[in-house]
Design an enzyme around this catalytic site. Structure first.
Site, PDB file in Angstrom:
ATOM      1  N   GLY A   1       2.415   2.285  10.769  1.00  9.88           N
ATOM      2  CA  GLY A   1       3.375   3.378  10.658  1.00  9.88           C
ATOM      3  C   GLY A   1       4.045   3.768  11.958  1.00  9.88           C
ATOM      4  O   GLY A   1       4.747   4.774  12.035  1.00  9.88           O
TER       5      GLY A   1
ATOM      6  N   LYS B   1       0.180   4.326  -0.284  1.00 13.96           N
ATOM      7  CA  LYS B   1      -0.412   5.518   0.349  1.00 13.96           C
ATOM      8  C   LYS B   1      -0.155   6.739  -0.541  1.00 13.96           C
ATOM      9  O   LYS B   1      -0.121   6.602  -1.754  1.00 13.96           O
ATOM     10  CB  LYS B   1       0.106   5.669   1.774  1.00 13.96           C
ATOM     11  CG  LYS B   1      -0.085   4.374   2.581  1.00 13.96           C
ATOM     12  CD  LYS B   1       0.098   4.539   4.052  1.00 13.96           C
ATOM     13  CE  LYS B   1      -0.127   3.206   4.753  1.00 13.96           C
ATOM     14  NZ  LYS B   1      -0.099   3.316   6.210  1.00 13.96           N
TER      15      LYS B   1
ATOM     16  N   GLU C   1      -5.434  -4.979  10.273  1.00 16.63           N
ATOM     17  CA  GLU C   1      -4.402  -4.012  10.623  1.00 16.63           C
ATOM     18  C   GLU C   1      -4.738  -3.333  11.946  1.00 16.63           C
ATOM     19  O   GLU C   1      -5.618  -2.464  11.990  1.00 16.63           O
ATOM     20  CB  GLU C   1      -4.289  -2.941   9.535  1.00 16.63           C
ATOM     21  CG  GLU C   1      -3.840  -3.456   8.194  1.00 16.63           C
ATOM     22  CD  GLU C   1      -3.344  -2.322   7.302  1.00 16.63           C
ATOM     23  OE1 GLU C   1      -2.187  -2.377   6.902  1.00 16.63           O
ATOM     24  OE2 GLU C   1      -4.112  -1.383   7.039  1.00 16.63           O
TER      25      GLU C   1
ATOM     26  N   GLU D   1      -6.998   4.639   7.605  1.00  9.91           N
ATOM     27  CA  GLU D   1      -6.744   6.060   7.301  1.00  9.91           C
ATOM     28  C   GLU D   1      -7.924   6.668   6.542  1.00  9.91           C
ATOM     29  O   GLU D   1      -8.249   7.843   6.739  1.00  9.91           O
ATOM     30  CB  GLU D   1      -5.435   6.197   6.513  1.00  9.91           C
ATOM     31  CG  GLU D   1      -4.225   5.925   7.383  1.00  9.91           C
ATOM     32  CD  GLU D   1      -2.989   5.486   6.644  1.00  9.91           C
ATOM     33  OE1 GLU D   1      -1.993   5.178   7.321  1.00  9.91           O
ATOM     34  OE2 GLU D   1      -3.010   5.412   5.390  1.00  9.91           O
TER      35      GLU D   1
ATOM     36  N   HIS E   1      -9.574   1.186   4.473  1.00  7.66           N
ATOM     37  CA  HIS E   1      -8.342   1.332   5.255  1.00  7.66           C
ATOM     38  C   HIS E   1      -8.591   2.281   6.426  1.00  7.66           C
ATOM     39  O   HIS E   1      -9.378   3.224   6.316  1.00  7.66           O
ATOM     40  CB  HIS E   1      -7.214   1.872   4.371  1.00  7.66           C
ATOM     41  CG  HIS E   1      -5.868   1.791   5.011  1.00  7.66           C
ATOM     42  ND1 HIS E   1      -5.426   2.715   5.926  1.00  7.66           N
ATOM     43  CD2 HIS E   1      -4.868   0.872   4.881  1.00  7.66           C
ATOM     44  CE1 HIS E   1      -4.203   2.385   6.327  1.00  7.66           C
ATOM     45  NE2 HIS E   1      -3.847   1.272   5.709  1.00  7.66           N
TER      46      HIS E   1
ATOM     47  N   ASN F   1       0.875  -1.177   0.000  1.00  2.62           N
ATOM     48  CA  ASN F   1       0.000   0.000   0.000  1.00  2.62           C
ATOM     49  C   ASN F   1       0.910   1.223   0.000  1.00  2.62           C
ATOM     50  O   ASN F   1       1.511   1.555   1.015  1.00  2.62           O
ATOM     51  CB  ASN F   1      -0.905  -0.030   1.247  1.00  2.62           C
ATOM     52  CG  ASN F   1      -1.767   1.213   1.356  1.00  2.62           C
ATOM     53  OD1 ASN F   1      -1.916   1.979   0.411  1.00  2.62           O
ATOM     54  ND2 ASN F   1      -2.345   1.420   2.528  1.00  2.62           N
TER      55      ASN F   1
ATOM     56  N   SER G   1       3.202  -2.161  10.045  1.00  5.54           N
ATOM     57  CA  SER G   1       4.659  -2.172  10.255  1.00  5.54           C
ATOM     58  C   SER G   1       5.288  -3.535   9.965  1.00  5.54           C
ATOM     59  O   SER G   1       6.205  -3.978  10.664  1.00  5.54           O
ATOM     60  CB  SER G   1       4.998  -1.709  11.678  1.00  5.54           C
ATOM     61  OG  SER G   1       4.513  -0.397  11.916  1.00  5.54           O
TER      62      SER G   1
END
Length: 248
Positions: A172, A11, A166, A96, A94, A9, A212
Site C-alpha cells: 500500500g 481488504k 509480501e 495486517e 497477512h 485481496n 503494490s
C-alpha cells in the site's frame, strides 16, 4: 510447469452490492486460461460474490478464518462456514492481521492445518518490515515464518499450498521491491520448502509476490523463475486487475 495464481485481496473494501458489481465488471477482463484467478473478499461479500462469479474462471477466497470448528468465538468465521459458502482459498497470516490483530506464527500454523483439514487452499503470507530488511535479517525472518507455518503439514498438503511473499514496507505504499529483491526472497522460500520436505515439493509449491503490484510491474515480476503470480491489493479493485491477470 507451475500454473500462475493471481489473487486479489480486497481488504476492508466493497459492500455486498458493490462486490457483485465489481465481479461482474471484472469477469470478462480476467478471463484467462493460463492462470488461476482468485478474489479474496470480505466475509460479508463471500456469498454474493460466489453467486456473481458462477460460470466464470474466478474462484472466491476468504481474507481470514479461525482455527476452531465452532463455539464461543464472537465475530470469528469457521472453516465449515467458508466451505459451505463456496470458498476454495483463504488468506492466512497477512501482515495486517499480524500487526493489527496480534496474529502470530503459531496461530498462522493452526489456521493452515485447519484449512487443509477442510480441503481449502491456504495462501500463507510472509514478509519483513523495512527495519528487518535494513538489519539484513530478511531471509532469516522469512525462513522462520515458513518453518513454523508448515509445522505438521504433510508434503502432499504443502504441494497444494500457496505462499505469498509480501515485504511489509511495500504494501500500500506504492513502493515495489525490485525484481531482484522479490526473486531472491521467493527463491529462498522455495529452498526452505525443499529443506523441510524435498525438491519435488519445493518445485510444486506456488509462491506469489505481493506489495503494490501493478499492471506495469507485473510482467517483469511474474516472469521470474520463482515467482508464480501475485497477491494484489488496491489494483484488484480496478479494471487494471485484468491487465495484471493477462500480464504476458
Amino acid at each position: 510447469m507451475r500454473k500462475k495464481i493471481i489473487a486479489g485481496n480486497w481488504k476492508m473494501n466493497m459492500t455486498p452490492s458493490e462486490a457483485v458489481a465489481l465481479v461482474n465488471e471484472l469477469k470478462p477482463l480476467v478471463a484467462c486460461e493460463d492462470a488461476d484467478v482468485v478474489f479474496c473478499v470480505p466475509a460479508i461479500d463471500i456469498i454474493p460474490a460466489v453467486e456473481a462469479a458462477k460460470g466464470s474462471n474466478i474462484e472466491i477466497g476468504a481474507e481470514n478464518m479461525y482455527f476452531e470448528e465452532k463455539g464461543a468465538y464472537t465475530g470469528e468465521i469457521s472453516p465449515n462456514m467458508l466451505v459451505d459458502a463456496g470458498v476454495k482459498y483463504v488468506i492466512i497470516g497477512h501482515s495486517e492481521r499480524r500487526e493489527y490483530f496480534a496474529e502470530t506464527d503459531e496461530t498462522v500454523n493452526k489456521k493452515v492445518l485447519k484449512a487443509f483439514e477442510h480441503n481449502m487452499i491456504p495462501i500463507i503470507c510472509c514478509g519483513e518490515s523495512l527495519k528487518q530488511r535494513e538489519q539484513g535479517i530478511t531471509i532469516d525472518w522469512i525462513r522462520q515464518q515458513i518453518k513454523i507455518a508448515f509445522l505438521n503439514v504433510t508434503a502432499d498438503q504443502a504441494k497444494t499450498a500457496v505462499i505469498a511473499y509480501e515485504p511489509i514496507w511495500a504494501i500500500g505504499t506504492g513502493k515495489v521491491a525490485t525484481t531482484e529483491q522479490a526473486q531472491e526472497v521467493c527463491a529462498a522460500i522455495r529452498c526452505c520448502i525443499g529443506e523441510i520436505y524435498d525438491e519435488a515439493t519445493a518445485e510444486a509449491i506456488r509462491i506469489q509476490y505481493g506489495g503494490s503490484v501493478s499492471a506495469s510491474s507485473a510482467p517483469e515480476l511474474f516472469s521470474q523463475p520463482d515467482i508464480d503470480g501475485g497477491l494484489v491489493g488496491g489494483a484488484s479493485l480496478k479494471p487494471d486487475f485484468g491487465k495484471i491477470v493477462n500480464w504476458h
